[in-house]
Every structure is written in structure tokens, then in C-alpha cells.
Design a protein around this motif. Sequence first.
Motif, PDB file in Angstrom:
ATOM      1  N   THR A   5      21.607  48.399-100.633  1.00  0.00           N
ATOM      2  CA  THR A   5      23.031  48.453-100.949  1.00  0.00           C
ATOM      3  C   THR A   5      23.248  49.161-102.281  1.00  0.00           C
ATOM      4  N   ARG A   6      24.490  49.566-102.507  1.00  0.00           N
ATOM      5  CA  ARG A   6      24.764  50.263-103.764  1.00  0.00           C
ATOM      6  C   ARG A   6      24.544  49.362-104.971  1.00  0.00           C
ATOM      7  N   ILE A   7      24.764  48.074-104.804  1.00  0.00           N
ATOM      8  CA  ILE A   7      24.520  47.142-105.909  1.00  0.00           C
ATOM      9  C   ILE A   7      23.021  47.003-106.172  1.00  0.00           C
ATOM     10  N   GLU A   8      22.229  46.963-105.116  1.00  0.00           N
ATOM     11  CA  GLU A   8      20.767  46.912-105.282  1.00  0.00           C
ATOM     12  C   GLU A   8      20.257  48.161-105.987  1.00  0.00           C
ATOM     13  N   VAL A   9      20.820  49.298-105.631  1.00  0.00           N
ATOM     14  CA  VAL A   9      20.409  50.550-106.269  1.00  0.00           C
ATOM     15  C   VAL A   9      20.788  50.537-107.748  1.00  0.00           C
ATOM     16  N   ALA A  10      22.019  50.160-108.042  1.00  0.00           N
ATOM     17  CA  ALA A  10      22.484  50.114-109.433  1.00  0.00           C
ATOM     18  C   ALA A  10      21.651  49.140-110.252  1.00  0.00           C
ATOM     19  N   ASN A  11      21.333  47.985-109.673  1.00  0.00           N
ATOM     20  CA  ASN A  11      20.524  46.994-110.380  1.00  0.00           C
ATOM     21  C   ASN A  11      19.123  47.517-110.654  1.00  0.00           C
ATOM     22  N   GLY A  17      15.269  51.488-115.736  1.00  0.00           N
ATOM     23  CA  GLY A  17      15.708  52.353-116.827  1.00  0.00           C
ATOM     24  C   GLY A  17      15.446  53.834-116.631  1.00  0.00           C
ATOM     25  N   MET A  18      14.857  54.214-115.496  1.00  0.00           N
ATOM     26  CA  MET A  18      14.528  55.632-115.303  1.00  0.00           C
ATOM     27  C   MET A  18      14.582  56.021-113.836  1.00  0.00           C
ATOM     28  N   VAL A  19      15.138  57.216-113.590  1.00  0.00           N
ATOM     29  CA  VAL A  19      15.149  57.800-112.247  1.00  0.00           C
ATOM     30  C   VAL A  19      14.455  59.160-112.315  1.00  0.00           C
ATOM     31  N   PRO A  20      13.250  59.301-111.771  1.00  0.00           N
ATOM     32  CA  PRO A  20      12.612  60.619-111.719  1.00  0.00           C
ATOM     33  C   PRO A  20      13.382  61.542-110.776  1.00  0.00           C
ATOM     34  N   LEU A  21      13.476  62.824-111.158  1.00  0.00           N
ATOM     35  CA  LEU A  21      14.128  63.842-110.338  1.00  0.00           C
ATOM     36  C   LEU A  21      13.072  64.855-109.901  1.00  0.00           C
ATOM     37  N   PHE A  22      13.149  65.253-108.632  1.00  0.00           N
ATOM     38  CA  PHE A  22      12.083  66.131-108.141  1.00  0.00           C
ATOM     39  C   PHE A  22      12.546  66.927-106.935  1.00  0.00           C
ATOM     40  N   TYR A  23      12.101  68.198-106.880  1.00  0.00           N
ATOM     41  CA  TYR A  23      12.254  69.003-105.665  1.00  0.00           C
ATOM     42  C   TYR A  23      11.051  69.921-105.502  1.00  0.00           C
ATOM     43  N   HIS A  24      10.582  70.020-104.295  1.00  0.00           N
ATOM     44  CA  HIS A  24       9.559  70.998-103.932  1.00  0.00           C
ATOM     45  C   HIS A  24       9.615  71.148-102.414  1.00  0.00           C
ATOM     46  N   PRO A  25       9.447  72.358-101.897  1.00  0.00           N
ATOM     47  CA  PRO A  25       9.543  72.550-100.447  1.00  0.00           C
ATOM     48  C   PRO A  25       8.340  72.038 -99.659  1.00  0.00           C
ATOM     49  N   ASP A  26       7.227  71.785-100.358  1.00  0.00           N
ATOM     50  CA  ASP A  26       5.999  71.339 -99.695  1.00  0.00           C
ATOM     51  C   ASP A  26       6.042  69.821 -99.471  1.00  0.00           C
ATOM     52  N   ILE A  27       6.076  69.405 -98.223  1.00  0.00           N
ATOM     53  CA  ILE A  27       6.187  67.978 -97.906  1.00  0.00           C
ATOM     54  C   ILE A  27       4.983  67.187 -98.383  1.00  0.00           C
ATOM     55  N   GLU A  28       3.789  67.711 -98.155  1.00  0.00           N
ATOM     56  CA  GLU A  28       2.579  66.965 -98.538  1.00  0.00           C
ATOM     57  C   GLU A  28       2.485  66.817-100.046  1.00  0.00           C
ATOM     58  N   LEU A  29       2.845  67.864-100.767  1.00  0.00           N
ATOM     59  CA  LEU A  29       2.875  67.767-102.238  1.00  0.00           C
ATOM     60  C   LEU A  29       3.909  66.732-102.655  1.00  0.00           C
ATOM     61  N   GLY A  30       5.046  66.749-101.975  1.00  0.00           N
ATOM     62  CA  GLY A  30       6.097  65.787-102.290  1.00  0.00           C
ATOM     63  C   GLY A  30       5.649  64.358-102.103  1.00  0.00           C
ATOM     64  N   LYS A  31       4.890  64.109-101.060  1.00  0.00           N
ATOM     65  CA  LYS A  31       4.370  62.759-100.824  1.00  0.00           C
ATOM     66  C   LYS A  31       3.461  62.319-101.964  1.00  0.00           C
ATOM     67  N   ILE A 162      26.071  54.372-117.855  1.00  0.00           N
ATOM     68  CA  ILE A 162      25.857  55.821-117.962  1.00  0.00           C
ATOM     69  C   ILE A 162      24.385  56.172-117.781  1.00  0.00           C
ATOM     70  N   MET A 163      24.146  57.240-117.009  1.00  0.00           N
ATOM     71  CA  MET A 163      22.803  57.785-116.799  1.00  0.00           C
ATOM     72  C   MET A 163      22.805  59.259-117.204  1.00  0.00           C
ATOM     73  N   PRO A 164      22.312  59.604-118.402  1.00  0.00           N
ATOM     74  CA  PRO A 164      22.243  61.017-118.779  1.00  0.00           C
ATOM     75  C   PRO A 164      21.136  61.731-118.004  1.00  0.00           C
ATOM     76  N   THR A 165      21.417  62.941-117.592  1.00  0.00           N
ATOM     77  CA  THR A 165      20.434  63.792-116.938  1.00  0.00           C
ATOM     78  C   THR A 165      20.510  65.170-117.585  1.00  0.00           C
ATOM     79  N   VAL A 183      22.788  53.632-122.964  1.00  0.00           N
ATOM     80  CA  VAL A 183      22.697  54.088-121.573  1.00  0.00           C
ATOM     81  C   VAL A 183      22.069  53.003-120.697  1.00  0.00           C
ATOM     82  N   THR A 184      22.421  53.029-119.418  1.00  0.00           N
ATOM     83  CA  THR A 184      21.858  52.091-118.446  1.00  0.00           C
ATOM     84  C   THR A 184      20.486  52.548-117.992  1.00  0.00           C
TER      85      THR A 184
END
Length: 223
Positions: A5-11, A17-31, A162-165, A183-184
Amino acid sequence: MAKYTRIEVANTMSETGMVPLFYHPDIELGKQVLKACYDGGARLLEFTARGDFAFEVFSALNKYALAELPGMIMGVGSITDAAAASLFIQMGANFIVTPSLREDIAITCNRRKIMYAPGCGSLTEINRAEELGVEVIKLFPGSTYGPGFVKAIKGPQPWTSIMPTGGVSTDPENLKGWFGAGVTCVGMGSQLISKTVLANKDYTGLTQKVKETLALIKEIRNT
């Protein structure tokens, strides 16, 4: 369908205290990146859907997380329209992040009770986002505003999360500045999951970096 739920995510954002951000087209690398972050203690990951067929990559990574990484919450960032938000929600995205405030996306997410974190850069935008039901505001780009902006907002609005990125690094002084301002959580991309890590496939090093950063955040919060 979202598992959390959105509350579970917010909690969870608040707790870790941290959300890693990531993108790569390779699925296996992503895993491997996903597992490295998980093993380091991260319990959220924002997949920044910036490339062609990114939905296929996210779908595979989310299925992997659901099957192999209990408690890992997958979300999608860099979303710019409601149609894209709907597509990723169908693939089980637990939260949607956008570079700017989009009311159509807020409505789309609210229909399914999905957490929405829009990028905001003014008190007016923040207030409108909260009126639309937003739990956590993404301050973007964080490097433009800095901790002083957060502190100023938290004065009259201590309830605002607030979550700065952008402009966030693993440097202790940088993190002390952000968390000292109230910040949260922080969103962290290339400063955490660097090009060097990806090129060298240094997943063990990434796990250690995530672990150290989460420990540092916890220490800062307890002082």
C-alpha cells in the motif's frame, strides 16, 4: 497489482531513509544490482524508466523481486504521463515518481491507491501535491534547492515529507546537511550505483556501499 500500500511504501521510505535509483537495459545486470542493493539492506528501488522497452525490463525485475527478494518494494521513476503510469501499475509498480507535478498521474495513482511522489520545486507545488494526496514530495533537482530550502519549508509545514533527488551523495557531510534539514529520505542514483560499479560488475562493492550508507543515515538520525 501493487503488493504494498502507499502507506507501507511511505513508511519504508521513512524507516530506511534511502531510495536507490537505477536504470539499465540489461535484465540480468539489473537483477544483480537489485540483489546487491537488497543484500545491503535497501528495501526500495526506483527503476528510472528512461529507455526503449523499459517496461519489459521492469516487469522482469519486479517478478524477480517478488520471487526472490521478500520485502523489496519496486517502483518506477521518470514517468511523464498517465498512460505510462497506468502501464507500470499493471506490471505491479508499488510507487510512481515523476520529475514534475502531474495531476493526471496523481488521479491515476489514487484510483489504485498507489503511492505517487511528484517532483516539486516551490511551496505552491508542494501544497497542491499534498491536496492531491501525496505522502512524500520529491524535491527535484535537489542540487538546485539544497538543504536550506527543505529547512525553510519544514518551518511552517513540519508535516511535509520530502525526498531530495539529485545533489545527494554518500558523503557524510552531504547526508548530514539533508537529514539535519529534516528530509524523510533521499533518492540516490549514480552517486550510489556508479558507472564504475556497473562497468566492473562490482556487486559486492555495491552491497557494501549500500550497507555503509544506510548505517550512516541511521547514525545521523540518532545524533
